[in-house]
Design a protein around this motif. Structure first.
Motif, PDB file in Angstrom:
ATOM      1  N   TYR A  28       0.819  -1.215   0.000  1.00 49.67           N
ATOM      2  CA  TYR A  28       0.000   0.000   0.000  1.00 49.67           C
ATOM      3  C   TYR A  28       0.852   1.264   0.000  1.00 49.67           C
ATOM      4  CZ  TYR A  28       0.602   1.021   4.991  1.00 49.67           C
ATOM      5  OH  TYR A  28       1.133   1.357   6.202  1.00 49.67           O
ATOM      6  N   ILE A  29       2.142   1.125   0.381  1.00 51.45           N
ATOM      7  CA  ILE A  29       3.095   2.214   0.153  1.00 51.45           C
ATOM      8  C   ILE A  29       3.957   1.716  -1.016  1.00 51.45           C
ATOM      9  CG2 ILE A  29       5.019   3.553   1.101  1.00 51.45           C
ATOM     10  CD1 ILE A  29       3.806   3.082   3.899  1.00 51.45           C
ATOM     11  N   GLN A  64       8.998   3.014   9.712  1.00 55.47           N
ATOM     12  CA  GLN A  64       7.526   2.945   9.669  1.00 55.47           C
ATOM     13  C   GLN A  64       6.971   3.053  11.100  1.00 55.47           C
ATOM     14  OE1 GLN A  64       6.097   3.542   6.940  1.00 55.47           O
ATOM     15  NE2 GLN A  64       7.895   3.309   5.657  1.00 55.47           N
ATOM     16  N   SER A  65       6.131   2.090  11.509  1.00 61.15           N
ATOM     17  CA  SER A  65       5.470   2.255  12.815  1.00 61.15           C
ATOM     18  C   SER A  65       6.413   2.158  14.016  1.00 61.15           C
ATOM     19  CB  SER A  65       4.356   1.222  12.979  1.00 61.15           C
ATOM     20  OG  SER A  65       3.188   1.698  12.376  1.00 61.15           O
ATOM     21  N   LYS A  68       6.869   5.247  15.934  1.00 61.15           N
ATOM     22  CA  LYS A  68       5.832   5.732  16.866  1.00 61.15           C
ATOM     23  C   LYS A  68       6.323   5.710  18.314  1.00 61.15           C
ATOM     24  CE  LYS A  68       2.102   4.568  13.736  1.00 61.15           C
ATOM     25  NZ  LYS A  68       1.381   3.524  13.066  1.00 61.15           N
ATOM     26  N   PHE A  97      -4.113  -1.185  12.362  1.00 64.53           N
ATOM     27  CA  PHE A  97      -3.383   0.012  12.784  1.00 64.53           C
ATOM     28  C   PHE A  97      -3.866   1.299  12.133  1.00 64.53           C
ATOM     29  CE2 PHE A  97      -0.956   0.557   8.922  1.00 64.53           C
ATOM     30  CZ  PHE A  97      -0.774  -0.736   8.413  1.00 64.53           C
ATOM     31  N   ASN A 117      -2.145   4.487  13.909  1.00 63.18           N
ATOM     32  CA  ASN A 117      -1.833   5.670  13.098  1.00 63.18           C
ATOM     33  C   ASN A 117      -2.470   6.946  13.637  1.00 63.18           C
ATOM     34  OD1 ASN A 117      -0.432   3.918  11.536  1.00 63.18           O
ATOM     35  ND2 ASN A 117      -1.430   4.435   9.607  1.00 63.18           N
ATOM     36  N   GLU A 162       4.820   7.449   0.267  1.00 62.10           N
ATOM     37  CA  GLU A 162       3.742   7.352   1.252  1.00 62.10           C
ATOM     38  C   GLU A 162       2.892   8.625   1.256  1.00 62.10           C
ATOM     39  OE1 GLU A 162       4.671   6.342   5.348  1.00 62.10           O
ATOM     40  OE2 GLU A 162       2.550   6.501   5.872  1.00 62.10           O
ATOM     41  N   TYR A 193       5.031  13.418   9.304  1.00 62.19           N
ATOM     42  CA  TYR A 193       4.763  12.019   9.682  1.00 62.19           C
ATOM     43  C   TYR A 193       5.347  11.034   8.659  1.00 62.19           C
ATOM     44  CZ  TYR A 193       2.109   7.709  10.468  1.00 62.19           C
ATOM     45  OH  TYR A 193       1.760   6.388  10.657  1.00 62.19           O
ATOM     46  N   TYR A 245       0.307  -4.210  16.887  1.00 61.73           N
ATOM     47  CA  TYR A 245      -1.048  -3.935  16.383  1.00 61.73           C
ATOM     48  C   TYR A 245      -2.055  -4.858  17.079  1.00 61.73           C
ATOM     49  CZ  TYR A 245       2.137  -2.592  12.547  1.00 61.73           C
ATOM     50  OH  TYR A 245       3.173  -2.113  11.812  1.00 61.73           O
ATOM     51  N   GLY A 262       6.893  -2.564  12.281  1.00 64.56           N
ATOM     52  CA  GLY A 262       6.529  -1.599  11.243  1.00 64.56           C
ATOM     53  C   GLY A 262       6.253  -2.339   9.942  1.00 64.56           C
ATOM     54  N   VAL A 263       5.485  -1.721   9.038  1.00 62.74           N
ATOM     55  CA  VAL A 263       5.119  -2.427   7.796  1.00 62.74           C
ATOM     56  C   VAL A 263       6.280  -2.621   6.820  1.00 62.74           C
ATOM     57  CG1 VAL A 263       2.645  -1.991   7.658  1.00 62.74           C
ATOM     58  CG2 VAL A 263       4.233  -0.315   6.746  1.00 62.74           C
TER      59      VAL A 263
END
Ligand code: GLN
Length: 309
Positions: A28-29, A64-65, A68, A97, A117, A162, A193, A245, A262-263
């Motif tokens: 998706y990215i 990625q995540s 966070k 997420f 997110n 992204e 972000y 997640y 992270g993805v």
């Protein structure tokens, strides 16, 4: 006994690689699709500065995540607990997420926690600085200090890939702006972000950052407190309750350590007072966690009795 030789770790990575065939790299990215689904590498960093590794640990991965956890630490250091938790809650969601549903259905306007997110966007909003550039620079300086690596930067191609496809995150921002959780320009927040998510480092650096959290914010090698103890503990608690997640509950049972995925296929693990872990395996399971990384951590936990519970 902790895993203590490259050979031991190599054997576990080899075993974990058997599940890679059931995973798939994130698409998706668009820029993340270039990753090699066959990769699985890992590094472990000990408080005495020793490290062991398996696989190609020198390739850079985007956080990625995983970022966070780091923005949460910096926002808490910037603004304090009261301010941060006026914008984001403490509870796991059980949803994917990037889900928007709880913003509408939960009683409070706040996103449920800083590891999804919506919550992460609300936290990034709190990073201090006059401009996106200054806020990003402050975040980079913080992460460089944690990893002890001045060369850490972000991957511009992944960030813009992204940013251009971030409509769901855009929607989360607008939803939260309507409720006053954020009050800045949405495109600026997304710019920051997506660059934050594209910050890259190798597995060794990742294991070193994991070690700082494992040691309650202290870098045992340079003998320096880089994050206040209470901030590091708070971050580790979110890693346990929400770090993987909506697979965090099962992960707590099967592995039982604070960790964040992270993805991109990265996982940072922090085994309290023992060591930090950095893993890269871009083939993901259906929830979005590294399928090989999850298996590897499960094997490590069984073999070396890592569970904190
Ligand atoms: N940059 C990603 C996003 O916002 C991070 C998500 C993740 O790693 N799970 O969608």
């Amino acid at each position: 006994m902790p895993c203590s030789t490259n050979d031991e770790l190599n054997a576990l990575v080899k075993e974990a690689k058997k599940v890679l065939q059931y995973g798939k790299v994130a698409d998706y990215i668009p820029a993340l699709q270039k990753a090699n689904a066959e990769d699985l590498s890992a590094a472990i960093f000990y408080p005495n500065g020793r490290c062991i590794s398996a696989g190609d640990i020198e390739q850079n991965i985007t956080l990625q995540s995983i970022s966070k956890v780091l923005t949460l630490a910096l926002a808490l250091m910037d603004c304090g607990e009261e301010k941060v938790f006026s914008k984001v809650g403490y509870e796991p969601t059980g949803d994917p997420f990037n889900s928007i549903i709880k913003l509408e259905t939960s009683q409070s306007a706040k996103p449920l926690n800083p590891m999804i997110n919506a919550g992460a966007l609300a936290v990034t909003h709190l990073i201090k600085g006059e401009s996106v550039e200054e806020r990003l620079q402050r975040l980079l300086d913080f992460i460089r200090a944690l990893a002890g690596d001045r060369a850490i930067s972000y991957d511009g191609e992944v960030a813009s890939s992204e940013y251009q496809t971030a409509d769901l995150n855009r929607a989360l921002c607008y939803y939260m702006r309507k409720d006053g959780i954020i009050d800045e320009d949405v495109e600026e927040l997304l710019d920051l972000y997506t660059k934050q998510c594209a910050i890259q480092m190798d597995c060794l650096d990742l294991s070193r950052v994991g070690l700082i959290f494992a040691m309650d914010g202290r870098d045992p090698v340079r003998e320096k407190q880089l994050i206040p103890v209470e901030v590091a503990r708070l971050c580790k608690t979110f890693m346990v309750t929400c770090g993987m997640y909506n697979a965090s509950g099962e992960f707590a049972i099967r592995v039982g350590i604070p960790a964040k995925s992270g993805v991109s296929g990265g996982i940072m693990g922090s085994v309290p007072n023992r060591f930090g872990i950095g893993i890269f395996g871009p083939a993901l399971d259906e929830i979005g966690n590294s399928i090989g990384g999850m298996k590897l951590l499960e094997l490590m936990s069984e073999q070396y009795d890592l569970s904190i519970f």
